[in-house]
Structures are given as C-alpha cells and as structure tokens.
Design an enzyme around this catalytic site. Sequence first.
Site, short mmCIF file in Angstrom:
data_model
loop_
_atom_site.label_atom_id
_atom_site.label_comp_id
_atom_site.label_asym_id
_atom_site.label_seq_id
_atom_site.Cartn_x
_atom_site.Cartn_y
_atom_site.Cartn_z
CE1 TYR A 122 -3.46 2.68 0.16
CE2 TYR A 122 -2.44 3.40 2.21
CZ TYR A 122 -3.33 3.61 1.18
OH TYR A 122 -4.09 4.77 1.14
CG ASP A 151 -4.12 1.87 -3.65
OD1 ASP A 151 -3.72 2.51 -4.64
OD2 ASP A 151 -4.91 2.35 -2.81
CG HIS A 239 -9.46 1.29 -4.35
ND1 HIS A 239 -8.27 1.58 -4.99
CD2 HIS A 239 -9.63 2.27 -3.43
CE1 HIS A 239 -7.75 2.68 -4.47
NE2 HIS A 239 -8.58 3.12 -3.52
#
Length: 247
Positions: A122, A151, A239
């Site tokens: 992340y 991500d 998302h």
Amino acid sequence: MAKSTGNSLSIITWNTCGVKPTKHSPNKLIDIMNFGKKQKADIIFLQETHVGPKGYNYINEVRGWTSYFTVYSPNSKGVAILVNKKLKPHYEYICHDEDYAGGYIVLFCQMHGQLFTLVNVYNHKEDKQVLGRLSQYLQEMKIGTLVIGGDFNTVLDLDFDKRTASEHRRHTSLRPLLQSFISSLNLQDTWARLHPTEEAFTRSQSTSHSRLDMFFMQQDKAPFAQSCEIHTDSGISDHNPVSLKIH
C-alpha cells in the site's frame, strides 16, 4: 472469472477500505472473502484493512484462510496476505517479513513445487520512501517468482490510465518513484501487457477515473501470467479488485 485449474494460481489484490462491519456493509469481511471464493482465489492481497492493535483478530481468524498482516498505522492503513487453506497440499510456508512502517508485507513460500516471493504494497500518498525501501529489500532477498500487487496511489500512463474532466492531468510525485521501482527490479505491469489497447480503471471518484491497483512480475516471468482482470461489480469498496492468474 479467474479459476484455479491444474498448476495455476489465482491471486486477487484489493483495497477494501477496511474489513470491519459498517452501516452499509454489516458483513464486510464475509462479503470480501465470498468474492474471493467466487473467483476461486488461492491468495488475496488486501490493502487499507484498518486493523489496529485491538482488532487484529478480524484478519487472524478468517475461516478457511491463513493470514499474514501488518497492524494499522496512520500511514500504512494495514495490509494483509491471505492464503486459501485448500492450497495446503501444494503450499509450503518459508517465512514472511514486513516493512517497519507497515507499507508492505512479503511472503516467501513454495507452491506447486516452485519458489515464490509474494509482495503486497500500500503506497500511501504521503509516503515517498516505501518503494525505495522495498526495492532495496527485494534486490537482496527475493527468491523464485516475484509477484507484486497492491494500491500504488498513482498511474503509470497519464493518457491511458486516467480519465478526468479537468484539462490538467497533474500526476502525483509518486509516479516517478513507481517508475524507478519498476526499472530497478525489471518489472512489467501485467494488466498493460495483457490488455495493451483496453482502457479500464480501478478507482472512480466523481468525474475522475484511475487505474491505481496493479500487479507486477519480472519481465522474464511475465509470460507465465495467463490473465489479469479488473472486476467492476463488487460494490464493497471505492476500489475495484484485480485478479491475476499465473500458470
């Protein structure tokens, strides 16, 4: 749909914006895992779990899955790798490691007789150091086939991976850091490789649409990626989950 057939692996990466129950999703973690089961996932990468020191059992006690995770901090928001216990006859745990700031988790394992380094990232928009730390770590420690998902909070191709009503397509300061990370490890974006002319996005906000969630493999292993799909109908997070199937 990503299916596990023969010696293939199905991996999902997903920023779920938390795993705890919410007003709009009272069974959120169950819904997340049911999506994984529907996709016949062997491994699930979760970002932004929002699991703190007092709530780690949310991730630690997912029935049917073995969990490796970081505990929430303001910058990392928490990441987790879950391995389907149905994979057990073909799965051997070696060890796992995590970023001291919680921005990534690395799982070293053997699956179907092959060594793997699985990395869940992340890349927090305020963290300009995590990809540099991870690159240095992986150059020294990676074994076997390297699969990185997560991500990254930025796009790679401003013309193709982002659509906005604004004429000004400002890229964040994370973009050159991601490009440097890819170059340092000789990585390839699996979605772009398998969908060279297709436009798709993993996050939508008002009039802005971006492909922030990605899988990467090293170029010499990239041909083993059979499919990479973006799923747009989950309704659980802002998302979209991305699935990768490796032969």
